[in-house]
Design an enzyme around this catalytic site. Sequence first.
Site, mmCIF file in Angstrom:
data_model
loop_
_atom_site.group_PDB
_atom_site.id
_atom_site.type_symbol
_atom_site.label_atom_id
_atom_site.label_comp_id
_atom_site.label_asym_id
_atom_site.label_seq_id
_atom_site.Cartn_x
_atom_site.Cartn_y
_atom_site.Cartn_z
ATOM 1 N N ASP A 10 0.874 -1.179 0.000
ATOM 2 C CA ASP A 10 0.000 0.000 0.000
ATOM 3 C C ASP A 10 0.909 1.225 0.000
ATOM 4 O O ASP A 10 2.116 1.116 0.263
ATOM 5 C CB ASP A 10 -0.898 0.004 1.248
ATOM 6 C CG ASP A 10 -1.802 1.239 1.316
ATOM 7 O OD1 ASP A 10 -2.275 1.689 0.261
ATOM 8 O OD2 ASP A 10 -2.023 1.763 2.429
ATOM 9 N N SER A 11 0.318 2.396 -0.255
ATOM 10 C CA SER A 11 1.082 3.635 -0.180
ATOM 11 C C SER A 11 1.482 3.937 1.258
ATOM 12 O O SER A 11 2.138 4.945 1.509
ATOM 13 C CB SER A 11 0.228 4.785 -0.698
ATOM 14 O OG SER A 11 -0.914 4.907 0.121
ATOM 15 N N TYR A 42 -0.393 8.364 -2.581
ATOM 16 C CA TYR A 42 -0.360 8.075 -4.016
ATOM 17 C C TYR A 42 -1.461 8.859 -4.746
ATOM 18 O O TYR A 42 -1.356 9.121 -5.931
ATOM 19 C CB TYR A 42 -0.634 6.585 -4.283
ATOM 20 C CG TYR A 42 0.497 5.603 -4.052
ATOM 21 C CD1 TYR A 42 1.725 5.992 -3.511
ATOM 22 C CD2 TYR A 42 0.328 4.256 -4.402
ATOM 23 C CE1 TYR A 42 2.733 5.052 -3.312
ATOM 24 C CE2 TYR A 42 1.332 3.326 -4.212
ATOM 25 C CZ TYR A 42 2.534 3.715 -3.662
ATOM 26 O OH TYR A 42 3.526 2.784 -3.480
ATOM 27 N N GLY A 43 -2.515 9.152 -4.008
ATOM 28 C CA GLY A 43 -3.755 9.661 -4.606
ATOM 29 C C GLY A 43 -3.617 10.916 -5.444
ATOM 30 O O GLY A 43 -4.425 11.164 -6.330
ATOM 31 N N CYS A 73 -4.452 -1.267 -1.937
ATOM 32 C CA CYS A 73 -4.594 0.172 -2.172
ATOM 33 C C CYS A 73 -5.492 0.369 -3.394
ATOM 34 O O CYS A 73 -5.208 -0.171 -4.469
ATOM 35 C CB CYS A 73 -3.204 0.747 -2.428
ATOM 36 S SG CYS A 73 -3.172 2.472 -2.940
ATOM 37 N N ASN A 74 -6.567 1.127 -3.215
ATOM 38 C CA ASN A 74 -7.505 1.369 -4.337
ATOM 39 C C ASN A 74 -6.842 2.175 -5.447
ATOM 40 O O ASN A 74 -7.049 1.914 -6.624
ATOM 41 C CB ASN A 74 -8.721 2.161 -3.859
ATOM 42 C CG ASN A 74 -9.602 1.395 -2.913
ATOM 43 O OD1 ASN A 74 -10.657 0.937 -3.274
ATOM 44 N ND2 ASN A 74 -9.169 1.251 -1.672
ATOM 45 N N THR A 75 -6.043 3.175 -5.055
ATOM 46 C CA THR A 75 -5.408 4.047 -6.045
ATOM 47 C C THR A 75 -4.454 3.236 -6.916
ATOM 48 O O THR A 75 -4.419 3.393 -8.143
ATOM 49 C CB THR A 75 -4.637 5.178 -5.333
ATOM 50 O OG1 THR A 75 -5.490 5.755 -4.345
ATOM 51 C CG2 THR A 75 -4.180 6.234 -6.298
ATOM 52 N N CYS A 183 -10.867 3.857 -0.228
ATOM 53 C CA CYS A 183 -9.427 3.984 0.058
ATOM 54 C C CYS A 183 -9.154 3.095 1.271
ATOM 55 O O CYS A 183 -9.913 3.140 2.254
ATOM 56 C CB CYS A 183 -9.103 5.441 0.379
ATOM 57 S SG CYS A 183 -7.429 5.705 1.002
ATOM 58 N N HIS A 185 -7.104 3.270 3.558
ATOM 59 C CA HIS A 185 -6.827 3.982 4.815
ATOM 60 C C HIS A 185 -8.129 4.298 5.577
ATOM 61 O O HIS A 185 -8.106 4.433 6.796
ATOM 62 C CB HIS A 185 -6.120 5.319 4.533
ATOM 63 C CG HIS A 185 -4.653 5.220 4.241
ATOM 64 N ND1 HIS A 185 -4.157 4.644 3.109
ATOM 65 C CD2 HIS A 185 -3.565 5.646 4.956
ATOM 66 C CE1 HIS A 185 -2.830 4.729 3.115
ATOM 67 N NE2 HIS A 185 -2.450 5.335 4.226
HETATM 68 N N1 DGL Z 1 -4.595 3.345 0.680
HETATM 69 C C1 DGL Z 1 -4.594 4.079 -0.548
HETATM 70 C C2 DGL Z 1 -5.865 3.794 -1.338
HETATM 71 O O1 DGL Z 1 -6.544 2.818 -1.042
HETATM 72 C C3 DGL Z 1 -4.324 5.500 -0.196
HETATM 73 C C4 DGL Z 1 -4.092 6.344 -1.339
HETATM 74 C C5 DGL Z 1 -3.063 7.410 -1.183
HETATM 75 O O2 DGL Z 1 -1.944 7.091 -0.811
HETATM 76 O O3 DGL Z 1 -3.405 8.537 -1.519
HETATM 77 O O4 DGL Z 1 -6.209 4.473 -2.283
#
Ligand code: DGL
Length: 262
Positions: A10-11, A42-43, A73-75, A183, A185
Amino acid sequence: MNNNPIGLFDSGVGGTSIWKEIHQLLPYENTIYLADSLNAPYGNKSREEIISFCIKNTELLLEKGCKIIVIACNTATTNAITILRERYNIPFIGIEPAIKPAALQSKTKSIGILATKGTLNSELFSLTIEEFTKDIMVTEIIGEGLVPLIENGSLNSPEIFNLLKQFTNPMLENNIDRLVLGCSHYPYLIPQLTELLPSHIKIIDSGEAVAKQTKHIVFQNSLQKNTRNKPTLQFISNSTSKTLKFLLEDCLDEIQIETKIF
Ligand code: DGL
């Protein structure tokens, strides 16, 4: 191969919400989790940057012998899973906002989606919206600023409550009855959201579905660990591990946390 670990990345710390669901469902499996907190969030990054972080994380997990990879991580999933699947010969499981169940369950025919800019702008996300929300009003909101606060462990800060109020107000005006957390998080904000939102609004996240899918893919590929000894549960962060320790405090005696540049 069967005793090799399941890799997750994940990010940052958010994907531990997915790791917890997977560990609950597959308690004997060895796991390695990469928290790329140095590059969080990451977003707001470009698609190219997100893809290059995903390649870097995948290669490290492959070096460590991972048998499957969960993109927690969704992004990262919505921007890079197709490319990763083309490039590497290993099963990938991704996480996407649970739009379909929310749309099917909604009685008010209005749902809210809180996610990063990178997820909301992705092609995969647009295709899912197009397919499942034809007769549904969708209020999409970018959760700008939430990930850095969660990375800091500031879960109960006034800033978090102010942002959540700001983000959910337009959803309330549109009479949503389902809020999709897009997300990994954000499940750590469910207590705060529950406090802020009227009780008829159901919060939906994808963690359990991803864990079930991970179990399915492990068994479908006959990759399940074949001993029931204590698993190795490794977490690697390329930033401070303070928030990881805080979010994983219930299982600190079972896991190893290491800080390392990657
Ligand atoms: N956990 C990441 C997600 O699901 C966070 C994205 C990010 O780092 O902006 O998108």
